[in-house]
Design an enzyme around this catalytic site. Structure first.
Site, PDB file in Angstrom:
ATOM      1  N   HIS B 232       0.810  -1.219   0.000  1.00 54.45           N
ATOM      2  CA  HIS B 232       0.000   0.000   0.000  1.00 54.45           C
ATOM      3  C   HIS B 232       0.841   1.266   0.000  1.00 54.45           C
ATOM      4  CE1 HIS B 232      -3.443   2.386  -0.323  1.00 54.45           C
ATOM      5  NE2 HIS B 232      -2.861   3.194   0.519  1.00 54.45           N
ATOM      6  N   TYR B 236       1.639   5.308  -2.562  1.00 54.45           N
ATOM      7  CA  TYR B 236       1.925   6.716  -2.281  1.00 54.45           C
ATOM      8  C   TYR B 236       3.322   7.112  -2.751  1.00 54.45           C
ATOM      9  CZ  TYR B 236      -2.550   6.768  -0.284  1.00 54.45           C
ATOM     10  OH  TYR B 236      -3.900   6.659  -0.158  1.00 54.45           O
ATOM     11  N   HIS B 383      -9.550   0.619 -11.555  1.00 51.51           N
ATOM     12  CA  HIS B 383      -9.257   1.638 -10.547  1.00 51.51           C
ATOM     13  C   HIS B 383      -7.823   2.149 -10.660  1.00 51.51           C
ATOM     14  CE1 HIS B 383      -8.294   3.445  -6.692  1.00 51.51           C
ATOM     15  NE2 HIS B 383      -7.389   2.513  -6.506  1.00 51.51           N
ATOM     16  N   PHE B 384      -6.857   1.213 -10.672  1.00 48.79           N
ATOM     17  CA  PHE B 384      -5.497   1.754 -10.559  1.00 48.79           C
ATOM     18  C   PHE B 384      -4.922   2.268 -11.871  1.00 48.79           C
ATOM     19  CE2 PHE B 384      -4.392  -2.929 -10.251  1.00 48.79           C
ATOM     20  CZ  PHE B 384      -3.797  -3.040 -11.500  1.00 48.79           C
ATOM     21  N   HIS B 385      -5.604   2.009 -12.988  1.00 51.32           N
ATOM     22  CA  HIS B 385      -5.167   2.731 -14.188  1.00 51.32           C
ATOM     23  C   HIS B 385      -5.615   4.190 -14.134  1.00 51.32           C
ATOM     24  CE1 HIS B 385      -4.141  -1.217 -15.869  1.00 51.32           C
ATOM     25  NE2 HIS B 385      -3.282  -0.538 -16.593  1.00 51.32           N
ATOM     26  N   ARG B 446      -9.676 -10.209 -12.907  1.00 54.02           N
ATOM     27  CA  ARG B 446      -8.471  -9.606 -13.452  1.00 54.02           C
ATOM     28  C   ARG B 446      -7.469 -10.715 -13.714  1.00 54.02           C
ATOM     29  NH1 ARG B 446      -5.185  -6.857  -8.416  1.00 54.02           N
ATOM     30  NH2 ARG B 446      -3.660  -6.501 -10.070  1.00 54.02           N
ATOM     31  N   ARG B 447      -6.339 -10.378 -14.297  1.00 50.53           N
ATOM     32  CA  ARG B 447      -5.218 -11.298 -14.459  1.00 50.53           C
ATOM     33  C   ARG B 447      -5.601 -12.598 -15.159  1.00 50.53           C
ATOM     34  NH1 ARG B 447      -1.859 -10.906  -8.718  1.00 50.53           N
ATOM     35  NH2 ARG B 447      -0.725  -9.061  -9.354  1.00 50.53           N
TER      36      ARG B 447
HETATM   37  C1  HEM Z   1      -0.408   1.779 -22.849  1.00 47.33           C
HETATM   38  C2  HEM Z   1      -1.089   1.921 -21.783  1.00 47.33           C
HETATM   39  C3  HEM Z   1      -1.631   0.780 -20.965  1.00 47.33           C
HETATM   40  C4  HEM Z   1      -2.425  -0.267 -21.351  1.00 47.33           C
HETATM   41  C5  HEM Z   1      -3.000  -0.527 -22.712  1.00 47.33           C
HETATM   42  C6  HEM Z   1      -2.626  -1.092 -20.186  1.00 47.33           C
HETATM   43  C7  HEM Z   1      -3.393  -2.249 -20.156  1.00 47.33           C
HETATM   44  C8  HEM Z   1      -3.513  -3.094 -19.071  1.00 47.33           C
HETATM   45  C9  HEM Z   1      -4.421  -4.199 -18.970  1.00 47.33           C
HETATM   46  C10 HEM Z   1      -5.410  -4.619 -20.043  1.00 47.33           C
HETATM   47  C11 HEM Z   1      -4.238  -4.783 -17.760  1.00 47.33           C
HETATM   48  C12 HEM Z   1      -5.038  -5.920 -17.157  1.00 47.33           C
HETATM   49  C13 HEM Z   1      -4.447  -7.215 -17.365  1.00 47.33           C
HETATM   50  C14 HEM Z   1      -5.176  -8.302 -16.606  1.00 47.33           C
HETATM   51  O1  HEM Z   1      -5.516  -8.156 -15.416  1.00 47.33           O
HETATM   52  O2  HEM Z   1      -5.395  -9.352 -17.225  1.00 47.33           O
HETATM   53  C15 HEM Z   1      -3.193  -4.059 -17.090  1.00 47.33           C
HETATM   54  C16 HEM Z   1      -2.681  -4.358 -15.838  1.00 47.33           C
HETATM   55  C17 HEM Z   1      -1.835  -3.531 -15.126  1.00 47.33           C
HETATM   56  N1  HEM Z   1      -1.362  -2.282 -15.523  1.00 47.33           N
HETATM   57 FE1  HEM Z   1      -1.647  -1.429 -17.316  1.00 47.33          FE
HETATM   58  N2  HEM Z   1      -1.959  -0.546 -19.123  1.00 47.33           N
HETATM   59  C18 HEM Z   1      -1.347   0.607 -19.558  1.00 47.33           C
HETATM   60  C19 HEM Z   1      -0.583   1.484 -18.803  1.00 47.33           C
HETATM   61  C20 HEM Z   1      -0.244   1.279 -17.496  1.00 47.33           C
HETATM   62  C21 HEM Z   1       0.494   2.221 -16.693  1.00 47.33           C
HETATM   63  C22 HEM Z   1       0.999   3.572 -17.167  1.00 47.33           C
HETATM   64  C23 HEM Z   1       0.658   1.637 -15.480  1.00 47.33           C
HETATM   65  C24 HEM Z   1       1.355   2.163 -14.245  1.00 47.33           C
HETATM   66  C25 HEM Z   1       2.179   3.130 -14.200  1.00 47.33           C
HETATM   67  C26 HEM Z   1       0.046   0.332 -15.526  1.00 47.33           C
HETATM   68  C27 HEM Z   1       0.050  -0.566 -14.489  1.00 47.33           C
HETATM   69  C28 HEM Z   1      -0.568  -1.793 -14.516  1.00 47.33           C
HETATM   70  C29 HEM Z   1      -0.504  -2.741 -13.433  1.00 47.33           C
HETATM   71  C30 HEM Z   1       0.253  -2.585 -12.118  1.00 47.33           C
HETATM   72  C31 HEM Z   1      -1.293  -3.844 -13.826  1.00 47.33           C
HETATM   73  C32 HEM Z   1      -1.586  -5.089 -13.010  1.00 47.33           C
HETATM   74  C33 HEM Z   1      -0.660  -6.187 -13.286  1.00 47.33           C
HETATM   75  C34 HEM Z   1      -1.037  -7.409 -12.495  1.00 47.33           C
HETATM   76  O3  HEM Z   1      -2.244  -7.690 -12.315  1.00 47.33           O
HETATM   77  O4  HEM Z   1      -0.123  -8.081 -12.021  1.00 47.33           O
HETATM   78  N3  HEM Z   1      -0.505   0.156 -16.761  1.00 47.33           N
HETATM   79  N4  HEM Z   1      -2.780  -3.003 -17.907  1.00 47.33           N
HETATM   80 CU   LIG Z   2      -3.824  -0.058  -0.726  1.00 47.30          CU
END
Ligand code: HEM
Ligand SMILES: [Cu+2]
Ligand SMILES: [Cu+2]
Lengths: 76, 581, 169
Positions: B232, B236, B383-385, B446-447
Site C-alpha cells: 500500500h 503513495y 481503478h489503478f489505471h 483480473r489477471r
Molecule cells: C499503454 C497503456 C496501458 C495499457 C493498454 C494497459 C493495459 C492493461 C491491462 C489490459 C491490464 C489488465 C491485465 C489483466 O488483469 O489481465 C493491465 C494491468 C496492469 N497495468 Fe496497465 N496498461 C497501460 C498502462 C499502465 C500504466 C501507465 C501503469 C502504471 C504506471 C500500468 C500498471 C498496470 C498494473 C500494475 C497492472 C496489473 C498487473 C497485475 O495484475 O499483475 N498500466 N494493464
Molecule cells: Cu492499498
C-alpha cells in the site's frame, strides 16, 4: 521557492507571470495580481461541493444497491 | 525578458545529466510496458493474439514490474534529484555517490527485467512469471528476487544522499525552514524506508533463500502480508511525486501561486503517518486474518483519504488563483481562462480529474465488506489505471514537457502533438478504465488471458460483454498510440538546436512556510510516530499469522515457474551469462 | 497557521465523508450481518489434504436442519468437487483450501468471494435462495493454466437434492 534558478526580480511584473516553457508563445500573460486576502476560491468550493455530492450519491448506490442487493451475502 | 534565465542544465550540468539518465530508464520502461499493455488489452478481449495464452502472464509480469516499479520509481528519483538540488540550490555532497545509487538501481532493474523477459524463451528455462506481487508458493527464478533487492538498496541510498545534502544545507542555514520541495522529498523517503521493511524481510529472509533452496518452505500468508505491508505505501510512493508536481509546478503553469504551503506540509506528514498501517485492506478477503484487524485497517484507510481530499482543494484553488489572475470570472467561467493549450498544464489537470474518479473507486475498494463485490475483478485494474496509470503517469509525462527543455536546453519538438498526446491518454483511459470497472461488476476476474469460460456466461445488466471488450481494446490502443507520441516527441526534441533562456522560476506560495508551525519540519518526530503506528497495526496480525501457520508455514511445496527448479545462485548467474552447465 | 475558511469547511466535510463511510460499513457488518472471511477456518498442511477428514473427499454434507457444509479443494487448475451441488433455500458454509499455490474462489455475479491460500482454510457462509446455476472462477493468478480454472455451483430444488451429488467429482 524560487531559489535555485533565481528569478529575474522585476517589481512591476505579476508573480508567476513568466511564461511556462511548454506554453504556446501566444499565450497571454496574467493581467493582475491577487494576494491571499483578495482571493476567495469560490469556484473551487463550488466544484468540490459538487464532487462531494457525487461521491455521497454514488457511495449510497454502490453500497445499498450493487452490494447489499447482490446474491449470496456472506454472513459467517 | 531582459536577462535570459539560467536553466537547471546550465547551473547544474552534472545533476541534469543524472536526471536525464533516470528519465531515460523510466521512459524505456514506459515504452516497453505500453507495448505489453496493448498486447494484453487486445489479447484478453480476443481482438488480436500473437502469443499463446500461457505466455500472457509473462507479459503481465513485465507490464506490472516495468510500469509500476521501474517507470514510476525512476521518474521519482529523477524528479526528486532535480527538486532537492534546485530547492536547496546545492549539489549532492558527493556526486559519485549519486551516480552509484542510480547505477545500482539500473542494474537491479535490468536483472529483474531480463529474468522476466526470458520467460518468453522456453528453451532457456528461466522464468519469473509470478506477476509483480510474486505470491509464494509460486516461485520465480532467484535472479528475479536478487534484482529486486539490488534495486531497493539503490533507492535506500538515494534517500541517504538526499538526507545528507539536506543536513549539510541545514548546517549552513540553521534557522531556515526546509524548502517545500525538499520537505516533500524527505517525507516521502521516510515513508519509503518504513514501507520497504516489509518487502525486504519477505524477500531477504524468506523468498530469496527459499528460491535458492536454502529453506524448504515459506508461509504464504506471511510473505503475502509482508508484501502488502509494502504494497500500500508503494502506491503513495508513486503518487507523491505527482503531488509534488501538482503543488509546486501546476500553480506556475496555471499562472498563479500555490494556495497554501502549510497545508501541503500537513498533507505530506499525514502520508508519512498513515500510509503504512493500512496494507491489510488488500487482504480483506484473506483467510487467516481476524476481522478485527481488517476493521482497524479499514478505519485507518478511510482517514488516509483526508490528505488526498485536502490536496484536491488546495490544488484546484491554486489553479483558480491562476485563472483569476488571468482575468477569469464567474463561479465556473474561470475554468476557461486556464492555459489549456499548454500540454504540461492540460496533462496535469486531466490527470487530476481522473484521480477524482479513481478516488471514488478506491473508496469502494477500501470499504471492507463492499470489497466482496469487486475483489480481484477487473474493477481493480480499472481503478489503478486511473490512479497510478493516469494521475501519476500522465502527470509525469505532462511534467516532462515542462522539465525536459530545462534539462536539455532544447525546446520541445511539438507542443500541439504534446497536447494531442495528453488528451488522447485521457480519452483512451476513460474508455479502458470504464469498461474494466463495469466488467468487474459483472464478475470478470483480473489477471486472466481469456475473455470467457467454458461452463457459464457473464450476466450483463446492460450492454454486452462484446461491447465492453471492444471498449477496452480501443481504449488500450489509444493509450499505446499516446505513449508513442510522447516518446516520439521527446526523441525528436533532441534534434532541436540548443537555445538559451529556457530557465523557469517557481512562484512563492500565497501562504508561505512562515505561516506553518516549525514542528512540521521535525522529521525525527514524524518518523517516530509513524513507526509506532506501524507497530500497533502490524504486531498482532503478524504474530497471529506466525502463531497459527508457523514462521515457515504448515508445509507444502514450492512451485517454481522456471523449468529448471531450484539450484544454487552461482549456477543461476553463470547460466545467464551463458557460461557453465 | 491560518487556514482559509473554505478550507476549514472542506476539512469538516471530508471528515464527515470519512465518518459516513465508516458508519455505512459498520452498519453493513453489525446491522445487516455481513461478516468478513477470518481465521476461523484454521490451518491445514497442503501436502496432507489426502489425510484430512474432510478435504480428502471434498463434497457437500448436511450438518443440520437446512444447513450444509461444502468442502472445496482448489488446485492447479480445477476446483473439487465440480459442480458443487446444494439445495435451494439453505445455509451453506464453504470451506475452501488450496493443495498447491494461491487461488481465488469467486461465485460469479455474487458477493461470495475469497482468497484461497495454501495452509489456510477460508470459511464462507452464505444463504442460498432459488434454484439456479452460478459459475465459479479462480480470480488469482495460479500458473500458466489459470484462465481455464473454473467450476460450477448448482442450486437444485430441495426435493431433487441427493446427498451424494456434491461429493461426485
Ligand atoms: C499503454 C497503456 C496501458 C495499457 C493498454 C494497459 C493495459 C492493461 C491491462 C489490459 C491490464 C489488465 C491485465 C489483466 O488483469 O489481465 C493491465 C494491468 C496492469 N497495468 Fe496497465 N496498461 C497501460 C498502462 C499502465 C500504466 C501507465 C501503469 C502504471 C504506471 C500500468 C500498471 C498496470 C498494473 C500494475 C497492472 C496489473 C498487473 C497485475 O495484475 O499483475 N498500466 N494493464
Ligand atoms: Cu492499498
Ligand atoms: Cu487461478
Amino acid at each position: 521557492m524560487s531559489r535555485g534558478v533565481p528569478a529575474v526580480e522585476d517589481e512591476e511584473e505579476v508573480p508567476g507571470s513568466e511564461q511556462s516553457v511548454s506554453a504556446p508563445v501566444t499565450q497571454e500573460e496574467p493581467e493582475r495580481e491577487l494576494t491571499h486576502e483578495e482571493f476567495d476560491p469560490k469556484g473551487t468550493l463550488a466544484l468540490i461541493l459538487t464532487y462531494f455530492a457525487v461521491l455521497a450519491i454514488m457511495w449510497v448506490f454502490m453500497y445499498f444497491v450493487e452490494f447489499l442487493g447482490n446474491d449470496l451475502i456472506v454472513v459467517g | 525578458m531582459s536577462v535570459d534565465q539560467e536553466t537547471f542544465a546550465d547551473r547544474y550540468p552534472q545533476e541534469a545529466e543524472l536526471v536525464r539518465r533516470a528519465f531515460l530508464v523510466a521512459f524505456t520502461a514506459l515504452g516497453l510496458g505500453a507495448l505489453f499493455g496493448i498486447f494484453q488489452a487486445l489479447h484478453r478481449t480476443n481482438v488480436l493474439r500473437i502469443i499463446p495464452s500461457t505466455d500472457y502472464y509473462t507479459a503481465l509480469t513485465a507490464h506490472g514490474v516495468l510500469l509500476a516499479i521501474v517507470f514510476t520509481i525512476f521518474y521519482l528519483v529523477g524528479l526528486y534529484q532535480w527538486a532537492v538540488t534546485r530547492s536547496l540550490d546545492r549539489s549532492p555532497t558527493n556526486i559519485n555517490f549519486t551516480r552509484a545509487w542510480l547505477t545500482l538501481m539500473t542494474v537491479g532493474s535490468a536483472i529483474t527485467g531480463v529474468t522476466i523477459l526470458l520467460g518468453f524463451v522456453d528453451q532457456i528455462g528461466i522464468s519469473a512469471d509470478v506477476l509483480f506481487t510474486f505470491y509464494a508458493p509460486l516461485q520465480a527464478h532467484p535472479l528475479f528476487y536478487t534484482g529486486l533487492v539490488v534495486f531497493i538498496i539503490g533507492t535506500w541510498l538515494a534517500g541517504v544522499d538526499w538526507f545528507r545534502t539536506w543536513l549539510h544545507w541545514k548546517q549552513d542555514n540553521p534557522d531556515e525552514r526546509i524548502p517545500l520541495q525538499t520537505f516533500m522529498v524527505l517525507t516521502t523517503m521516510i515513508m519509503w524506508y518504513i514501507a520497504t521493511i516489509g518487502v525486504a524481510i519477505a524477500v531477504l529472509f524468506f523468498l530469496l533463500p527459499w528460491s535458492l533452496g536454502l529453506i524448504d518452505t515459506v508461509n504464504p500468508l506471511l510473505t503475502r502480508t509482508l508484501f502488502w505491508f509494502f504494497g500500500h505505501p508503494v502506491v503513495y510512493f508513486w503518487l507523491l511525486p505527482a503531488y509534488m508536481l501538482w503543488y509546486t509546478v501546476l500553480p506556475k503553469l496555471a499562472g498563479g501561486r500555490l494556495f497554501s504551503d502549510p497545508l501541503a506540509r500537513v498533507v505530506f506528514v499525514l502520508f508519512v503517518l498513515l500510509s503504512t498501517p493500512v496494507g491489510i485492506h488488500h487482504q480483506y478477503v484473506d483467510p487467516g486474518i481476524a476481522e478485527g484487524f481488517k476493521f482497524i485497517a479499514m478505519t485507518n484507510t478511510m482517514f488516509l483519504l483526508l490528505p488526498s481530499l485536502l490536496t484536491a482543494f488546495t490544488v484546484v484553488a491554486s489553479m483558480e488563483h491562476g485563472a483569476r489572475q488571468r482575468g477569469g470570472e464567474g463561479l465556473f467561467g474561470w475554468l476557461t481562462a486556464l492555459p489549456w493549450r499548454d500540454p504540461a498544464f492540460t496533462g496535469m489537470a486531466l490527470a487530476g480529474l481522473m484521480f477524482a474518479a479513481g478516488g471514488f473507486s478506491g473508496m469502494i475498494n477500501a470499504g471492507m465488506n463492499i470489497n466482496y463485490l469487486i475483489h480481484n475483478t477487473l474493477w481493480v485494474p480499472g481503478h489503478f489505471h486511473l490512479t497510478v496509470g493516469t494521475a501519476v503517469a500522465l502527470t509525469m509525462m505532462a511534467g516532462t514537457y515542462w522539465l525536459w527543455p530545462q534539462l536539455t536546453n532544447r525546446r520541445l519538438y511539438s507542443r500541439p502533438i504534446g497536447l494531442l498526446q495528453v488528451v488522447m491518454w485521457f480519452g483512451g483511459m476513460a474508455l479502458m478504465s470504464n469498461s474494466m470497472h463495469v466488467a468487474g461488476l459483472y464478475g470478470v476476474p483480473r489477471r486472466t488471458a481469456e475473455p470467457q469460460y467454458a461452463g457459464f456466461d457473464f450476466n450483463t445488466a446492460f450492454g454486452s460483454m462484446a461491447e465492453l471488450n471492444i471498449q477496452l481494446a480501443v481504449g488500450g490502443t489509444l493509450l499505446f498510440v499516446s505513449t508513442l507520441l510522447f516518446l516520439g516527441n521527446l526523441t525528436l526534441s533532441l534534434g532541436n538546436p540548443k537555445v538559451e533562456g529556457l530557465g523557469q522560476s517557481l512562484p512563492e506560495p500565497l501562504s508561505g512556510a512562515e505561516d506553518s508551525p516549525r514542528v512540521l519540519d521535525n522529521m525525527r518526530l514524524w518518523a517516530g510516530i509513524a513507526l509506532v503506528l506501524v507497530v500497533l497495526a502490524y504486531v498482532l496480525p503478524l504474530g497471529a499469522i506466525i502463531q497459527n501457520g508457523g514462521l515457515f508455514g504448515t508445509g507444502g511445496d514450492a512451485y517454481p515457474v522456471s523449468v529448471l527448479g531450484t539450484f544454487d545462485g552461482l549456477d543461476a548467474v553463470l547460466e545467464l551469462l551463458g557460461v557453465g552447465r | 497557521m491560518h487556514i482559509h475558511q473554505y478550507e476549514k469547511l472542506w476539512l469538516g466535510m471530508s471528515l464527515l465523508l470519512i465518518v459516513g463511510f465508516i458508519a455505512t460499513i459498520t452498519y453493513g457488518a453489525v446491522g445487516v450481518g455481513v461478516t468478513m472471511i477470518d481465521d476461523s477456518g484454521g490451518n491445514v498442511d497442503p501436502n496432507a489434504l489426502d489425510e484430512h477428514p474432510e478435504f480428502s473427499d471434498p463434497g457437500v454434507e448436511k450438518v443440520g436442519e437446512n444447513e450444509y457444509e461444502a468442502y472445496v479443494v482448489a488446485r492447479q487448475f480445477i476446483f473439487q468437487p465440480d459442480p458443487i451441488v446444494v439445495p435451494a433455500n439453505s445455509t451453506v458454509t464453504f470451506y475452501v483450501t488450496s493443495a498447491d499455490v494461491v487461488h481465488g474462489f469467486s461465485v460469479v455475479g455474487t458477493n461470495a468471494n475469497t482468497m484461497v491460500i495454501p495452509g489456510e482454510v477460508a470459511e464462507v457462509t452464505v444463504e442460498v435462495g432459488e434454484p439456479g446455476e452460478y459459475g465459479i472462477v479462480c480470480h488469482e493468478y495460479c500458473g500458466a493454466g489459470h484462465h481455464s480454472m473454473e467450476g460450477m455451483l448448482r442450486v437444485v430444488p430441495e426435493g431433487e437434492y441427493n446427498s451424494s451429488d456434491g461429493g461426485e467429482q
